[in-house]
Design a protein around this motif. Structure first.
Motif, PDB file in Angstrom:
ATOM      1  N   ILE B 671       0.854  -0.970   0.024  1.00  0.00           N
ATOM      2  CA  ILE B 671       0.104   0.024   0.095  1.00  0.00           C
ATOM      3  C   ILE B 671       0.962   1.249   0.137  1.00  0.00           C
ATOM      4  CG2 ILE B 671      -1.631   1.251   1.423  1.00  0.00           C
ATOM      5  CD1 ILE B 671      -2.498  -1.393   2.654  1.00  0.00           C
ATOM      6  N   VAL B 673       1.306   4.015   1.560  1.00  0.00           N
ATOM      7  CA  VAL B 673       1.135   4.929   2.290  1.00  0.00           C
ATOM      8  C   VAL B 673       1.985   6.345   2.554  1.00  0.00           C
ATOM      9  CG1 VAL B 673       0.113   3.396   3.930  1.00  0.00           C
ATOM     10  CG2 VAL B 673       2.500   3.883   4.142  1.00  0.00           C
ATOM     11  N   PRO B 674       1.571   7.522   2.968  1.00  0.00           N
ATOM     12  CA  PRO B 674       0.118   7.832   3.263  1.00  0.00           C
ATOM     13  C   PRO B 674      -1.094   8.307   2.213  1.00  0.00           C
ATOM     14  CG  PRO B 674       1.373   9.690   3.581  1.00  0.00           C
ATOM     15  CD  PRO B 674       2.049   8.698   2.873  1.00  0.00           C
ATOM     16  N   ASP B 675      -0.591   8.117   0.830  1.00  0.00           N
ATOM     17  CA  ASP B 675      -1.281   8.472  -0.062  1.00  0.00           C
ATOM     18  C   ASP B 675      -2.721   7.595   0.106  1.00  0.00           C
ATOM     19  OD1 ASP B 675       0.187  10.333  -0.772  1.00  0.00           O
ATOM     20  OD2 ASP B 675       1.229   9.498  -2.378  1.00  0.00           O
ATOM     21  N   GLN B 676      -2.336   6.208   0.091  1.00  0.00           N
ATOM     22  CA  GLN B 676      -3.559   5.472   0.022  1.00  0.00           C
ATOM     23  C   GLN B 676      -3.907   4.884   1.416  1.00  0.00           C
ATOM     24  OE1 GLN B 676      -1.847   2.208  -2.358  1.00  0.00           O
ATOM     25  NE2 GLN B 676      -2.906   2.934  -4.212  1.00  0.00           N
ATOM     26  N   SER B 677      -5.057   4.659   1.982  1.00  0.00           N
ATOM     27  CA  SER B 677      -5.516   4.433   3.456  1.00  0.00           C
ATOM     28  C   SER B 677      -5.580   2.893   3.525  1.00  0.00           C
ATOM     29  CB  SER B 677      -6.697   5.094   3.584  1.00  0.00           C
ATOM     30  OG  SER B 677      -7.139   4.578   4.746  1.00  0.00           O
ATOM     31  N   PRO B 678      -4.993   2.406   4.408  1.00  0.00           N
ATOM     32  CA  PRO B 678      -5.076   1.135   4.734  1.00  0.00           C
ATOM     33  C   PRO B 678      -6.483   0.604   5.171  1.00  0.00           C
ATOM     34  CG  PRO B 678      -3.398   1.917   6.187  1.00  0.00           C
ATOM     35  CD  PRO B 678      -4.046   3.140   5.435  1.00  0.00           C
ATOM     36  N   GLN B 679      -7.326   1.434   5.322  1.00  0.00           N
ATOM     37  CA  GLN B 679      -8.616   1.110   5.764  1.00  0.00           C
ATOM     38  C   GLN B 679      -9.562   0.929   4.428  1.00  0.00           C
ATOM     39  OE1 GLN B 679     -10.572   0.273   7.957  1.00  0.00           O
ATOM     40  NE2 GLN B 679     -12.568   0.444   7.372  1.00  0.00           N
ATOM     41  N   SER B 680      -9.082   1.679   3.380  1.00  0.00           N
ATOM     42  CA  SER B 680     -10.305   1.488   2.089  1.00  0.00           C
ATOM     43  C   SER B 680      -9.315   1.207   0.992  1.00  0.00           C
ATOM     44  CB  SER B 680     -10.523   2.993   1.830  1.00  0.00           C
ATOM     45  OG  SER B 680      -9.411   4.000   1.325  1.00  0.00           O
ATOM     46  N   THR B 681      -7.907   0.659   1.040  1.00  0.00           N
ATOM     47  CA  THR B 681      -7.481   0.251  -0.027  1.00  0.00           C
ATOM     48  C   THR B 681      -6.885  -1.098   0.019  1.00  0.00           C
ATOM     49  OG1 THR B 681      -6.458   2.558  -0.263  1.00  0.00           O
ATOM     50  CG2 THR B 681      -5.120   0.551  -1.506  1.00  0.00           C
ATOM     51  N   THR B 682      -7.150  -2.167  -0.859  1.00  0.00           N
ATOM     52  CA  THR B 682      -6.799  -3.563  -0.553  1.00  0.00           C
ATOM     53  C   THR B 682      -5.277  -3.870  -0.826  1.00  0.00           C
ATOM     54  OG1 THR B 682      -7.305  -3.853  -3.132  1.00  0.00           O
ATOM     55  CG2 THR B 682      -8.893  -4.509  -1.389  1.00  0.00           C
TER      56      THR B 682
END
Lengths: 272, 760
Positions: B671, B673-682
């Motif tokens: 992932i 991070v932090p551009d992609q969120s672990p909550q919403s990104t697979t």
């Protein structure tokens, strides 16, 4: 004749012995790989999320349904420690474990993320949260040709990334409305504790415009403001997420702290 | 600068051509004569290689063990004896095992060049007992060389009647393959692109089939083959590791023969016969695989591979010249890893001819070969070709001899116009598509010097000239010492420098791909080169037992190796590496009809070294040393053949320690991070390689057995039957662990077969 039979028997036993030797193969390097960590403590959000994965678990539901780890987040300044819970989500037959932390993240504090496997393997990652200073912009309400100074202090060694836009909400012709990032880390500033960034609104507006030729300032800054996005990373976190992917171990341990703010800087376009 | 270089090249060629035609005039002034003998088999009218040609002085006491002059026929059946005193009577004796010795008296005139074309009739009583004759002559030809006859090839159990050169080569210590498929051979630390394969002086790039049991050369078309595992002499230019020099059989000059063979693996047909008795013949061989149809029933698993080959050879034998025209086409296609849905395809095409002139007009035989060779390999899915690399070569070679100050000088030159074509999909970052034509001129010369009757020294040099790279200078040396003055005991040494102007790039970490980019060395890059050193001792004990031990060292410089990306993907970037290989081979051979036994053991260590910054992932040391995927430390081969009551039982057992492979560091979903969120990104799924070559595969062993029997049918026709088992005790030998399917891939399981071959 009997010795002939003995030779044959010996040969047979020899072959059975050789054939029965172990030839299993473990393709996974279990001594090196343990956990992959992707997440950050967000100072602007109520909840921070951290994805954790067992690197030795293949992409199967059976191997990923459970994660053998106790995940703890500790504020080393206050000594407060919390065991984190996780959301489990299935994606293409693989379970993903995302841990969450619902407490406010305190600026300029050291946090320890600890993962403990049942066999005693422990992975510990620390981060110092950014200081979260309020940007000071001088002068107030400048005109197009007047340089603006943006000051951030105090800092604790973190990296700040600035981006600017004239019309941040308008995605014109699929064009990214934001400028190139201005990255100011501890290595490219004179004082670790302070950042002074100077920009001229007309220069930035001309850079961001698709056809800047002879356009007046009022046209380039039609909204009467310049928008600035400030992304503030914990010390070392920006370098970690942008480093060469060839550092395998670090590329699977992406943990840090961060926040991003967006500010509108009013520009006086009427006087010129 | 280029114009000057071209002028020099053409000047040199002109000088050589002038030398060829000027020399005869010089020679007519000499007093001594020479005799050239072409030994022909009375059985089928084809040349006899290895016949002893001896000259006894009739004026001295006849001593059969001490002839005045001698030579041994080469694969063209030709040899010559020089400096024969004129006007003296000699007995010329020509002998070959299994044939009636020819004897005649000759007297040469001043400066006479005598050509004898001798047909030796078969001696039916001698065929059962093969006795190796003690040879007084001495050669430098044994160090680093494995001389392979079609009888040797036929002894290796193979799932088709007869045998195949590919099966045989894998029984040789020092030759490593990546398993039972892929068609790549690593010879004493060298990679496949560092080998040169010649068929009657014509190039062929990869004649080994996708099933490693087969090549384009069944025993029925091979006369003999020389495997130079290193230290080869100056005649071979353009390879840095090894040479496989294959001589094809001419078609039968006396009788027409047709044979058809069938087995679960393949079907074959071979036809040959005279166009003009004892003068012209033609040979045709065609084979096509059938294992993809029979494997599910025989082994319980799919084997989605197809391969085939066509070979035709026309031969004309004159009194003063022998010429042949050869055409070869091979085709391979299939999945190296079943289920991966990646199809590998490669094909070879060779068209060319060779003429050997030995008329009185020439002071020495003249050997001219001209040919065209093309090779292409590609990889992709059944719909899309993702990677393609091809090389075509148009070339000629002229091999000559000369005598200077009483020393035999071999020399020659050649020109090779190579066209490279590479097409890569966008997944490749640094290796871009290219199409280039590179002309290469090569020259060589070597001198055979016999300072003592027990010692032969053969120094030489080779050189390659291209427009883009520096002129190479490659000194070579071969030395042989026979302490007893015969070949019962022989100590040999060979050394040399070897350079090649092209390289092959493949991802060795992934045994599931055999795709190789063949490309010329870039203008600013250094040429790949190697140094070889070999020391050998051979001892023949009695008439039936031969022992041979060889120690060797090989160093390679400027080898392009795949850069190590963290993820298991087919991206190729290269870094330059150096390598060092050293080891020893031991061979023991017992050959007394009806029993043949051979034992071969090889130990070697291959180590690569490169600057870490160039290599890629995982490397922290400034210089990184590692064992590549073809570093097999121990290899043991045994082969037994026993003939009884009309049956022949062949058994071969081989054992090899595991070769290095790269483990998986982890299965990850990355992932940003932090551009992609672990909550919403697979996240992006990726399998990450661990430290390169950090583990070895389990060791490997396999027993193959076969039982053969030939039945006489009608009017001279025969039926050869064979039953056998590949991997007789069903060992689960691993081929690789496939990262894309996450499955262990094993080599051929127990595979029983029956094969039939009808000879008409």
């Amino acid at each position: 004749m009997q010795s002939y039979q003995h030779t044959l028997l010996l040969l047979l036993f020899g072959l059975i012995f050789i054939a029965s030797c172990d030839n299993t193969l473990d393709p996974t390097d279990r001594n090196n790989g343990d956990f992959a960590v992707y997440g950050f403590l967000d100072l602007n959000e109520e909840t921070s999320y951290i994805r954790i994965r067992d690197l030795n678990a293949p992409f199967t539901a059976e191997a990923t349904e459970e994660l053998d780890a106790i995940v703890t987040l500790t504020n080393l300044n206050s000594g407060v420690s919390d065991i984190l819970n996780s959301n489990i989500r299935e994606f293409q037959g693989v379970f993903q474990h995302t841990y969450f932390y619902n407490e406010n993240i305190v600026p300029d504090n050291e946090y320890l993320l600890s993962l403990e496997r049942s066999d005693g393997v422990v992975v510990e990652l620390t981060t110092r949260t950014p200081t979260k200073p309020d940007p000071v912009i001088t002068p107030e309400n400048p005109n197009c040709y007047e340089p603006i100074q943006i000051t951030l202090t105090p800092l604790n060694g973190g990296t700040v990334v600035f981006r600017f836009a004239t019309r941040p909400d308008i995605d014109e012709d699929d064009r990214n409305p934001w400028s190139f990032p201005v990255v100011i880390g501890p290595d490219n500033r004179n004082d670790e504790e302070i950042i002074n960034l100077t920009i001229t609104p007309i220069t930035m507006a001309q850079f961001l415009a698709s056809d800047p030729q002879n356009a007046p300032c009022s046209s380039l800054l039609s909204q009467g403001s310049l928008t600035m996005r400030v992304a503030h990373y914990a010390p070392g976190f920006y370098e970690k997420v942008t480093d060469d992917e060839l550092d395998i171990l670090e590329s699977t341990r992406q943990f840090g702290a961060f926040y991003a703010d967006t500010l509108r800087i009013p520009i006086d376009t009427s006087s010129l | 600068m280029h114009i000057n270089l071209i002028r020099k090249i053409f000047g040199l060629i002109l000088l050589l051509i002038v030398a060829i035609f000027q020399v005869p005039q010089l020679v007519y002034a000499q007093e001594n004569g020479l005799i050239r003998v072409v030994a022909i088999s009375g059985d089928d009218g084809t040349p006899l290689a290895g016949a002893n040609v001896l000259l006894y002085d009739q004026n001295s006491n006849l001593n059969l063990s001490n002839p005045e002059f001698f030579c041994v026929t080469n694969r063209d059946g030709l040899c010559e004896i020089r400096n024969i005193p004129p006007n003296r009577e000699f007995e010329l004796r020509i002998s070959f095992v299994g044939f009636i010795t020819h004897s005649e008296l000759i007297i040469l005139k001043d400066g006479e060049r005598h050509i004898s074309r001798i047909i030796l009739d078969p001696d039916l009583e001698q065929f059962d007992e093969v006795v190796v004759e003690q040879q007084r002559y001495i050669t430098t030809g044994e160090v680093g060389v494995r001389r392979i006859s079609n009888i040797d090839i036929s002894r290796v159990p193979s799932p088709v009647a007869g045998g195949d050169l590919a099966s045989y080569l894998q029984t040789v210590p020092g030759i490593v393959s990546s398993g039972d498929r892929g068609g790549d051979l690593y010879i004493r630390g060298g990679t496949p692109d560092q080998n040169m394969i010649l068929v009657d002086r014509l190039h062929i790039v990869k004649p080994f089939h996708i099933s490693n049991l087969f090549s384009a050369f069944p025993d029925g078309v091979v006369q003999n083959a020389d495997l130079y595992a290193g230290g080869f002499d100056a005649k071979y230019v353009g390879a840095t590791s090894a040479v496989i020099d294959i001589g094809l059989r001419p078609g039968n000059m006396r009788y027409s023969q047709i044979s058809a063979a069938a087995s679960p693996y393949l079907s074959a047909i071979q036809a040959e016969g005279p166009i003009e008795a004892d003068r012209q013949s033609i040979l045709f061989s065609g084979r096509i695989s059938t294992i993809d149809r029979f494997a599910p029933e025989l082994t319980g698993s799919e084997l989605p591979i197809q391969f085939g080959d066509l070979l035709t050879r026309y031969t004309i034998q004159g009194d003063n010249v022998t010429c042949n025209l050869t055409g070869i086409y091979t085709y391979d296609s299939g999945e190296i890893v079943p289920g991966r849905e990646v199809i590998h395809t490669w094909s070879n095409m060779v068209i060319g001819g060779r003429c050997l002139g030995f008329s009185e007009f020439f002071n020495h035989p003249v050997d001219l070969s001209v040919g065209y060779t093309s090779y292409q390999n590609e990889e992709g899915t059944s719909e899309n070709r993702e990677r393609y690399s091809a090389i075509s070569q148009l070339y000629f070679n002229l091999d000559l001899q000369q005598e200077i100050f009483g020393l035999a000088v071999d020399y020659g030159f050649g020109a090779n116009f190579r066209t490279y074509n590479v097409e890569l999909s966008e997944r490749f970052t640094s290796a871009s598509s290219l199409r280039r034509v590179i002309p290469i001129i090569s020259l060589y010369s070597s001198v055979t010097w016999e300072p003592h009757r027990k010692v032969v020294i053969k120094p030489g040099f080779a050189s390659q000239i291209t427009l883009d790279t520096p002129v190479t200078f490659e000194p070579r040396l071969r030395v042989s010492w026979q302490p007893q003055g015969n070949d019962r005991r022989q100590v040999s040494f060979a050394a040399g420098k070897y350079v090649q102007t092209h390289s092959g790039i493949s991802d060795e970490r992934d045994a599931g791909t055999v795709f190789t980019i063949l490309q010329p060395v870039q203008t600013d890059d250094p040429l790949p080169e190697s140094l070889h050193g070999i020391l050998a001792y051979q001892h023949r004990i009695g008439n039936y037992l031969t022992a041979n031990v060889e120690g060797f060292v090989k160093t390679h410089k400027n080898i392009p190796v795949s850069k190590w990306t963290p993820e298991a993907r087919t991206e190729i970037e290269t870094a330059l590496a150096q390598s060092e290989t050293f080891g020893f081979d031991f061979r023991l051979r017992y050959d007394r009809s009806p029993l043949y036994l051979s034992l071969g053991y090889g130990w070697s260590k291959v180590e690569y070294e490169a600057i870490s910054g160039d290599l890629g992932a995982w490397i922290r040391e400034p210089i990184f040393r590692y064992s590549p995927a073809h570093d097999q430390r121990h290899k043991l081969n045994t082969l037994a053949s026993y003939t009884f009551s009309g049956f022949t039982l062949n058994a071969g057992w081989e054992f090899g320690t595991g070769m290095p492979f790269t483990q998986i560091f982890g299965y990850d979903f990355s992932i940003r991070v932090p551009d992609q969120s672990p909550q919403s990104t697979t996240g992006t799924a990726r399998i990450i390689y661990s430290e390169p070559y950090n583990k070895r595969l389990p060791y490997y062993h396999r027993l193959d057995i076969s039982l053969e029997r030939k039945f006489n049918l009608f009017a001279g026709s025969t039926l050869e039957t064979q039953a056998g088992i590949i991997n007789a005790y069903n060992r689960n030998n691993i081929f690789n662990f496939d990262f894309s399917t996450l499955q262990r891939v094993d080599q051929t399981p127990l595979l029983p077969y029956i094969s039939l071959k009808l000879n008409l």
